[in-house]
Design a protein around this motif. Sequence first.
Motif, mmCIF file in Angstrom:
data_model
loop_
_atom_site.group_PDB
_atom_site.id
_atom_site.type_symbol
_atom_site.label_atom_id
_atom_site.label_comp_id
_atom_site.label_asym_id
_atom_site.label_seq_id
_atom_site.Cartn_x
_atom_site.Cartn_y
_atom_site.Cartn_z
ATOM 1 N N SER A 186 -27.717 -97.365 15.755
ATOM 2 C CA SER A 186 -28.684 -98.466 15.719
ATOM 3 C C SER A 186 -28.077 -99.621 14.934
ATOM 4 N N GLU B 39 -35.216 -95.053 6.969
ATOM 5 C CA GLU B 39 -34.282 -96.186 7.012
ATOM 6 C C GLU B 39 -34.064 -96.775 5.623
ATOM 7 N N LYS C 278 -29.332 -102.459 14.248
ATOM 8 C CA LYS C 278 -30.324 -103.023 13.338
ATOM 9 C C LYS C 278 -30.397 -102.223 12.047
ATOM 10 N N GLN D 125 -24.696 -108.806 19.184
ATOM 11 C CA GLN D 125 -25.674 -108.014 18.426
ATOM 12 C C GLN D 125 -25.907 -108.620 17.046
#
Length: 307
Positions: A48, A133, A50, A6
């Motif tokens: 998440s 975010e 990311k 990842q």
Amino acid sequence: MTRTEQFSELRPLLFAIAYRILGSVTEAEDAVQETWLRYDGAATEPASPKAYLSAVVTRISIDVLRSARVRRELYVGEWFPEPLLDDPYDDPQRAAELADSVSMASLLLLERLSPLERAVFVLREVFAFGFPEIATAVGRTEAACRQLAVRARRHMDAGRPRFDADRREQEELAARFFDAITEGDVEGLQELLAADVQLVGDGGGKAPQFAREVVGVEKVSRLLASMMPWLLDIDARIERHVVNGQPGAILLDRDGQVLNVWSLDILGGRIQTIRAVLNPDKLAHVGTPADAWAVLEEAKDARRRTR
């Protein structure tokens, strides 16, 4: 997918965020490495990866930038970002934003923002992150982030650089420019330079360089035309390369060591600004920095022998 996989997949994005916040390749790489250490040591798996990793690298970059700004205030002469030859992150849908945001001119404009404004601008305007975010990444409310984004956008729009959009025309003009330098062609250079062209160098007090800033087509063309024959006498060479998303070049000595990196701003079919990064501390990621002082002395000796 494992954490290592990842992270490897997201690494280009993380570096791209960190570099735009910091303007330093080495500091961005360090921020990305620290992000990995924190991710690898996290007790729980984020929903998440990311969002989590982007938030971590942003926070680290903000902290680094706050301390770096103090050092930059004491910097000798003009401060430029470390030149970036290859941006590892690619998003075809945001190619224009990515190229503009990494230019020397844009990064210097970002220097005028506060660390928080800079981070919010990069996440929102360059990478299109949502405000939830962004708020998590910078530790502020969504409302505060919206205000930061508005202020940052206002500052950037007021001084945002414009570049010729046609990449082929840019490259052709850059090729003619570097050919004219190599040939010492003053008239050829004058045809390519804007009337108020600027030639600016960042040596950081650690490399020989021209005056802090040279302005005007006459002065710049004659300086460039007179400089290159000295270097050609000792087999220095110019290798054209995209630098920070714009046409540029690397100047190498006979052993392939890096003397400096050039970046060109082109608008209206003319070169508006020429920036040269000469500080060896900012060139190690490009290649082995040359001893510019020794090269200069060798060039002087070569000139004396030909008289």
